[in-house]
Design an enzyme around this catalytic site. Structure first.
Site, PDB file in Angstrom:
ATOM      1  NE  ARG A 173      -6.267   5.759   5.284  1.00  0.00           N
ATOM      2  CZ  ARG A 173      -5.548   5.253   6.278  1.00  0.00           C
ATOM      3  NH1 ARG A 173      -5.021   6.045   7.192  1.00  0.00           N
ATOM      4  NH2 ARG A 173      -5.314   3.963   6.356  1.00  0.00           N
ATOM      5  NE  ARG A 174     -11.625   3.717   2.665  1.00  0.00           N
ATOM      6  CZ  ARG A 174     -10.292   3.614   2.791  1.00  0.00           C
ATOM      7  NH1 ARG A 174      -9.767   2.744   3.593  1.00  0.00           N
ATOM      8  NH2 ARG A 174      -9.481   4.404   2.095  1.00  0.00           N
ATOM      9  CB  ALA A 193      -6.947   7.394   1.235  1.00  0.00           C
ATOM     10  CG  ASP A 235      -1.987  -0.965   1.284  1.00  0.00           C
ATOM     11  OD1 ASP A 235      -2.119  -1.721   0.298  1.00  0.00           O
ATOM     12  OD2 ASP A 235      -2.723  -0.993   2.277  1.00  0.00           O
ATOM     13  CG  MET A 236       1.847   5.596  -1.710  1.00  0.00           C
ATOM     14  SD  MET A 236       3.595   5.240  -1.428  1.00  0.00           S
ATOM     15  CE  MET A 236       4.115   4.620  -3.025  1.00  0.00           C
ATOM     16  CB  THR A 278     -11.139   4.026  -9.076  1.00  0.00           C
ATOM     17  OG1 THR A 278     -11.980   5.161  -8.870  1.00  0.00           O
ATOM     18  CG2 THR A 278     -11.454   3.405 -10.435  1.00  0.00           C
ATOM     19  CG  HIS A 279     -14.919   2.532  -4.932  1.00  0.00           C
ATOM     20  ND1 HIS A 279     -14.005   3.207  -4.153  1.00  0.00           N
ATOM     21  CD2 HIS A 279     -14.852   1.237  -4.560  1.00  0.00           C
ATOM     22  CE1 HIS A 279     -13.408   2.361  -3.340  1.00  0.00           C
ATOM     23  NE2 HIS A 279     -13.895   1.163  -3.566  1.00  0.00           N
ATOM     24  NE  ARG A 333      -3.888  -1.891  -4.494  1.00  0.00           N
ATOM     25  CZ  ARG A 333      -3.486  -2.003  -3.219  1.00  0.00           C
ATOM     26  NH1 ARG A 333      -3.197  -0.953  -2.481  1.00  0.00           N
ATOM     27  NH2 ARG A 333      -3.348  -3.194  -2.692  1.00  0.00           N
TER      28      ARG A 333
HETATM   29  P1  FDA Z   1     -14.127   8.939  -5.479  1.00  0.00           P
HETATM   30  O1  FDA Z   1     -13.661   9.253  -4.090  1.00  0.00           O
HETATM   31  O2  FDA Z   1     -14.293  10.065  -6.431  1.00  0.00           O
HETATM   32  O3  FDA Z   1     -15.458   8.119  -5.351  1.00  0.00           O
HETATM   33  C1  FDA Z   1     -16.249   7.770  -6.480  1.00  0.00           C
HETATM   34  C2  FDA Z   1     -17.542   7.170  -5.975  1.00  0.00           C
HETATM   35  O4  FDA Z   1     -17.253   5.920  -5.334  1.00  0.00           O
HETATM   36  C3  FDA Z   1     -18.225   8.012  -4.899  1.00  0.00           C
HETATM   37  O5  FDA Z   1     -19.078   8.968  -5.457  1.00  0.00           O
HETATM   38  C4  FDA Z   1     -18.968   6.951  -4.128  1.00  0.00           C
HETATM   39  O6  FDA Z   1     -20.165   6.601  -4.771  1.00  0.00           O
HETATM   40  C5  FDA Z   1     -18.037   5.783  -4.169  1.00  0.00           C
HETATM   41  N1  FDA Z   1     -17.145   5.788  -2.979  1.00  0.00           N
HETATM   42  C6  FDA Z   1     -15.852   6.111  -2.925  1.00  0.00           C
HETATM   43  N2  FDA Z   1     -15.377   5.989  -1.679  1.00  0.00           N
HETATM   44  C7  FDA Z   1     -16.412   5.596  -0.926  1.00  0.00           C
HETATM   45  C8  FDA Z   1     -16.547   5.297   0.455  1.00  0.00           C
HETATM   46  N3  FDA Z   1     -15.548   5.371   1.317  1.00  0.00           N
HETATM   47  N4  FDA Z   1     -17.782   4.917   0.884  1.00  0.00           N
HETATM   48  C9  FDA Z   1     -18.836   4.815   0.039  1.00  0.00           C
HETATM   49  N5  FDA Z   1     -18.753   5.084  -1.277  1.00  0.00           N
HETATM   50  C10 FDA Z   1     -17.558   5.473  -1.759  1.00  0.00           C
HETATM   51  N6  FDA Z   1      -5.366   4.982  -0.992  1.00  0.00           N
HETATM   52  C11 FDA Z   1      -4.078   5.256  -0.633  1.00  0.00           C
HETATM   53  O7  FDA Z   1      -3.750   6.399  -0.340  1.00  0.00           O
HETATM   54  N7  FDA Z   1      -3.154   4.231  -0.606  1.00  0.00           N
HETATM   55  C12 FDA Z   1      -3.461   2.963  -0.959  1.00  0.00           C
HETATM   56  O8  FDA Z   1      -2.598   2.075  -0.933  1.00  0.00           O
HETATM   57  C13 FDA Z   1      -4.810   2.680  -1.365  1.00  0.00           C
HETATM   58  N8  FDA Z   1      -5.179   1.418  -1.749  1.00  0.00           N
HETATM   59  C14 FDA Z   1      -6.430   1.233  -2.294  1.00  0.00           C
HETATM   60  C15 FDA Z   1      -6.755   0.004  -2.860  1.00  0.00           C
HETATM   61  C16 FDA Z   1      -7.979  -0.158  -3.499  1.00  0.00           C
HETATM   62  C17 FDA Z   1      -8.300  -1.468  -4.114  1.00  0.00           C
HETATM   63  C18 FDA Z   1      -8.913   0.925  -3.550  1.00  0.00           C
HETATM   64  C19 FDA Z   1     -10.227   0.785  -4.229  1.00  0.00           C
HETATM   65  C20 FDA Z   1      -8.603   2.122  -2.959  1.00  0.00           C
HETATM   66  C21 FDA Z   1      -7.382   2.294  -2.317  1.00  0.00           C
HETATM   67  N9  FDA Z   1      -7.048   3.512  -1.736  1.00  0.00           N
HETATM   68  C22 FDA Z   1      -5.749   3.734  -1.355  1.00  0.00           C
HETATM   69  C23 FDA Z   1      -8.094   4.544  -1.514  1.00  0.00           C
HETATM   70  C24 FDA Z   1      -8.126   5.549  -2.668  1.00  0.00           C
HETATM   71  O9  FDA Z   1      -6.987   6.362  -2.633  1.00  0.00           O
HETATM   72  C25 FDA Z   1      -9.374   6.458  -2.573  1.00  0.00           C
HETATM   73  O10 FDA Z   1      -9.336   7.186  -1.377  1.00  0.00           O
HETATM   74  C26 FDA Z   1     -10.690   5.713  -2.638  1.00  0.00           C
HETATM   75  O11 FDA Z   1     -10.648   4.650  -3.537  1.00  0.00           O
HETATM   76  C27 FDA Z   1     -11.820   6.675  -3.071  1.00  0.00           C
HETATM   77  O12 FDA Z   1     -11.579   7.145  -4.352  1.00  0.00           O
HETATM   78  P2  FDA Z   1     -12.372   6.635  -5.651  1.00  0.00           P
HETATM   79  O13 FDA Z   1     -11.355   6.339  -6.692  1.00  0.00           O
HETATM   80  O14 FDA Z   1     -13.258   5.533  -5.310  1.00  0.00           O
HETATM   81  O15 FDA Z   1     -13.141   7.915  -6.182  1.00  0.00           O
END
Ligand code: FDA
Length: 308
Positions: free
Chosen positions: A290-291, A185, A130-131, A228-229, A180
């Protein structure tokens, strides 16, 4: 603004102490994790497997201060690898370097990381790094590069919000790394990281398309992961891939347990390679904050858990 407040609150020992003792908090946390034990994560991984979704498993915890704690974490992951094998699961461990003693000693961390990677490699599994916050970016990339020179079956997260990431990505691609790509976050200052969603999304898209071009140029390059989501952003990435003749199987999408599960199921049915990252353990406070910061409306779950 709420994102900043929540990320700042994630560093509060007082809040941590108070929240972690509350029943409603553990109920709310369950939205994002199946339980506190490895078995909970493995049961969830078995369930995902039935739907064709692979998993990444990670024990929560960061910034350990004792050598013995870091060694315990290493032993835990060695045990997890054996359990994954004996249960025939497709579950790849992911570690945080500060959980493996990086704040205690870089040498210790490197040694423990090597131990886990060697075992994962021998078992035909994989190891993810992880980062964490930007204070650790250089050392994480340095340790990952050393790891990657010995074990091909290792990958590292790269944060699109960091202004430095295009350079880091070039270096990673030059060693055939598995990347990845995530948005990032942590709470970072504006001179280090893009702040607004639009800027971060554009940075993500630029890095994602660079990764896809690298894959097109060399099919044997590392795995390319979009963590990403953000389905709108992912669809843009998919469109770039298909416009450039890159198959949907050339890359993967990883999401977190409990978030956009319907999209995970839909994408796997559409033929994409999907993994869900499952977190478990008792040290959930900073991770959970963070979530909440990623989607402050998640605070409603906390309110509902208090009421419930
Ligand atoms: P964005 O935040 O724009 O969200 C897009 C949509 O997804 C939102 O509108 C919502 O619908 C949904 N969503 C996103 N987060 C949600 C939440 N917490 N609860 C409910 N719905 C949500 N970060 C980091 O700094 N180091 C790391 O090593 C990792 N590793 C990692 C692995 C994997 C597999 C994932 C999916 C994510 C990470 N992250 C991470 C976290 C990442 O940096 C980021 O904070 C989250 O994925 C949220 O960003 P999105 O890309 O989802 O987009």
């Amino acid at each position: 603004m709420l994102r900043g407040v929540l990320l700042k609150a994630s560093g509060s020992p007082w809040l941590k102490d108070h929240l972690m003792r509350r029943r409603f908090a553990s109920r709310a946390v369950r939205k994002f994790m199946p339980g506190e034990h490895l078995e909970d994560a493995l049961d969830a991984a078995a369930n995902f497997r039935q739907h064709g979704i692979g998993t990444v498993i990670t024990q929560l915890g960061e910034n350990v201060t004792q050598r013995s704690q870091a060694e315990g974490v290493c032993q835990h992951y060695l045990h997890a690898l054996e359990e994954v094998r004996s249960r025939g699961l497709d579950a790849e461990p992911s570690v945080k370097l500060t959980q493996l003693g990086l704040d205690v000693s870089q040498d210790l961390c490197a040694q423990l990381l090597d131990t886990i990677a060697a075992r994962a490699d021998a078992l035909g599994n994989y190891l993810w790094v992880d980062m964490e916050g930007s204070a650790y970016t250089d050392v994480t990339l340095e340790l990952y590069r050393a790891l990657r020179s010995k074990y091909r079956r290792t990958g590292v997260a790269l944060q699109a919000y960091l202004r430095r990431s295009p350079n880091d990505l070039e270096q990673l691609l030059s060693i055939g790394a598995t990347v990845r790509l995530v948005k990032g976050a942590y709470r970072e200052p504006a001179d280090i990281a893009f702040q607004g969603k639009q800027h971060v999304d554009e940075a993500y898209y630029a890095l994602a398309t660079r990764m896809l071009r690298a894959k097109k140029d060399d099919a044997n390059s590392g795995r390319m992961i979009f963590g990403t989501h953000d389905m709108r952003l992912f669809e843009r990435v998919v469109k770039f891939a298909s416009d450039n003749g890159i198959a949907g199987t050339a890359y993967e999408v990883h999401m977190l347990y409990g978030i956009r599960t319907n999209d995970q199921l839909r994408l796997v049915k559409e033929g994409y390679k999907v993994r869900a990252l499952i977190s478990y353990g008792t040290a959930w406070f900073q991770w959970y904050m963070r979530r909440l910061a990623e989607k402050p409306s998640n605070l409603w779950f906390v309110v509902r858990s208090i009421v419930g």
